[in-house]
Design an enzyme around this catalytic site. Structure first.
Site, short mmCIF file in Angstrom:
data_model
loop_
_atom_site.label_atom_id
_atom_site.label_comp_id
_atom_site.label_asym_id
_atom_site.label_seq_id
_atom_site.Cartn_x
_atom_site.Cartn_y
_atom_site.Cartn_z
N HIS A 1 36.77 45.50 39.40
CA HIS A 1 37.97 45.43 40.22
C HIS A 1 38.26 44.01 40.68
O HIS A 1 39.41 43.68 41.01
CB HIS A 1 37.84 46.35 41.43
CG HIS A 1 39.15 46.84 41.97
ND1 HIS A 1 40.00 47.65 41.25
CD2 HIS A 1 39.78 46.60 43.15
CE1 HIS A 1 41.09 47.90 41.97
NE2 HIS A 1 40.98 47.27 43.12
N TYR B 1 46.57 39.28 49.32
CA TYR B 1 46.15 38.21 48.42
C TYR B 1 46.62 36.84 48.88
O TYR B 1 46.12 35.83 48.41
CB TYR B 1 46.65 38.49 46.99
CG TYR B 1 46.04 39.76 46.42
CD1 TYR B 1 44.69 39.82 46.10
CD2 TYR B 1 46.82 40.90 46.24
CE1 TYR B 1 44.14 40.99 45.60
CE2 TYR B 1 46.26 42.06 45.74
CZ TYR B 1 44.93 42.11 45.43
OH TYR B 1 44.36 43.26 44.94
N ARG C 1 40.98 42.41 38.70
CA ARG C 1 42.34 42.78 39.13
C ARG C 1 42.75 41.94 40.34
O ARG C 1 43.89 41.46 40.43
CB ARG C 1 42.39 44.27 39.45
CG ARG C 1 43.71 44.78 40.05
CD ARG C 1 43.65 46.30 40.21
NE ARG C 1 44.58 46.80 41.19
CZ ARG C 1 45.82 47.19 40.92
NH1 ARG C 1 46.29 47.10 39.69
NH2 ARG C 1 46.60 47.67 41.87
N LYS D 1 47.29 55.19 40.25
CA LYS D 1 46.95 55.63 41.60
C LYS D 1 48.18 56.21 42.28
O LYS D 1 49.26 55.63 42.25
CB LYS D 1 46.41 54.45 42.41
CG LYS D 1 45.77 54.84 43.73
CD LYS D 1 45.11 53.65 44.37
CE LYS D 1 44.42 54.04 45.67
NZ LYS D 1 43.74 52.87 46.29
N HIS E 1 51.53 48.71 43.65
CA HIS E 1 51.34 48.96 45.07
C HIS E 1 52.58 49.65 45.66
O HIS E 1 53.71 49.26 45.36
CB HIS E 1 51.10 47.65 45.82
CG HIS E 1 49.75 47.06 45.58
ND1 HIS E 1 49.45 45.74 45.83
CD2 HIS E 1 48.60 47.62 45.10
CE1 HIS E 1 48.19 45.51 45.53
NE2 HIS E 1 47.65 46.63 45.07
N ARG F 1 43.52 48.67 36.79
CA ARG F 1 42.32 49.23 37.40
C ARG F 1 41.38 49.68 36.29
O ARG F 1 41.80 49.88 35.15
CB ARG F 1 42.68 50.41 38.31
CG ARG F 1 43.59 50.05 39.49
CD ARG F 1 43.89 51.29 40.32
NE ARG F 1 44.72 50.98 41.49
CZ ARG F 1 46.04 51.00 41.53
NH1 ARG F 1 46.71 51.32 40.41
NH2 ARG F 1 46.72 50.71 42.61
#
Length: 313
Positions: free
Chosen positions: A261, A296, A264, A155, A287, A130
């Site tokens: 972003h 994705y 990524r 995150k 994640h 990120r």
């Protein structure tokens, strides 16, 4: 406001979250005639969020951020746990597919960049970082022997490891040598400290001056820390890379609304296209749920299930 700020700092919340929550709490109080939040309730909170949506035309994520700030004030600062808090519904965020660049578009974008902007953008695409994870990298987080990048406090406050592209090994080593020169000049001038997370600066005295803790992408000038008042060298402002990527997208003739972003997103999609396991990609991206990574699969060139159109048969 001082009580809210003190509580957030005690919980170790980020400066950005602190600024956002304080801003929404301030706006909520002003919107209700400066009445104390104890005298307000569900009706006022709902009305405030409705005005944001109807008059301010803000996105659902912004509405939810405002609600989170208000709930934090009631629960964590005022110590009020009322039944109506759980009845307030969060705005539903639309499910949107991520913008993804082709390999040729990524190459065209990177070709329009140079220097640190090229190196940082290449890390976003090559390691799946990120934007803030990239600018906050420390020297000690680069492992050139194992070919790994360690992301600290990503995150959700999670650490993770991802790959360090072989193509970036030498450019990063050159950058680390430049960081060492800058750090030595700072030390000679009586400075050389960087911001340390949590209470590490008290636990490990002198660690803030150690080379391993220096930012890989330091700011060009020293600045005053707004919280402590100390003069330190912070990391590069993320807006520098954002502006560079935006200009590069325009020069490369890419019509997609690509941002930092997007690199990524492209990292994850291209790994899936190459046949890598989705669980592995989930770990590289950091994640929490594999369902987040599965988005994705909807933007692969061959379609999520690899279905061939009957028109192409």
């Amino acid at each position: 406001m001082a009580d809210v700020q003190a509580r957030m700092r005690r919980l170790g919340m980020s400066r950005r979250t602190e600024e956002a929550y304080l801003g929404w709490i301030r706006r909520f109080i002003l919107a209700n005639g400066k009445r104390h939040p104890r005298d307000l309730g569900a009706r006022e909170v709902e009305a405030f969020l409705t005005r944001l949506a109807m008059d301010g035309n803000v996105a659902p994520s912004t509405q939810n951020q405002a609600l989170s700030g208000l709930l934090f004030m009631y629960r964590e600062v005022l110590g009020i746990e009322l039944p109506w808090m759980d009845d307030i519904r969060r705005a539903k965020r639309p499910q949107r597919l991520p913008v993804v660049l082709s390999r040729e578009e990524v190459q065209a974008l990177l070709d329009e960049l140079g220097g640190l902007a090229w190196l940082m953008a290449s890390l976003l695409y090559g390691s799946g970082l990120r934007l803030m994870e990239c600018v906050r990298l420390r020297v000690k987080d680069l492992d050139f022997v194992r070919g790994e990048v360690t992301v600290r406090q990503g995150k959700g406050g999670k650490d993770r490891r991802t790959m360090l592209p072989a193509r970036l090994r030498e450019p990063l080593q050159v950058q680390v040598r430049e960081v060492r020169r800058v750090h030595q000049r700072d030390l000679a001038a009586g400075f050389g400290e960087v911001w340390m997370p949590d209470a590490l600066s008290r636990k490990y005295l002198g660690a803030a001056r150690e080379f391993g803790w220096q930012y890989v992408f330091p700011a060009p000038r020293r600045s005053c820390d707004p919280r402590s008042g100390l003069i330190r060298r912070h990391h590069m402002d993320e807006s520098v890379l954002q502006r560079a990527v935006k200009a590069a997208v325009r020069r490369a003739g890419i019509d997609k609304p690509a941002t930092c972003h997007t690199l990524r997103h492209s990292f994850a999609t291209h790994l899936l296209e190459a046949g890598y396991d989705i669980r592995t990609i989930q770990e590289l991206l950091g994640h929490k749920d594999v369902a987040t990574t599965q988005i994705y699969t909807h933007v692969l060139n061959r379609g999520g299930a690899g279905v061939l159109s009957p028109l192409d048969r």
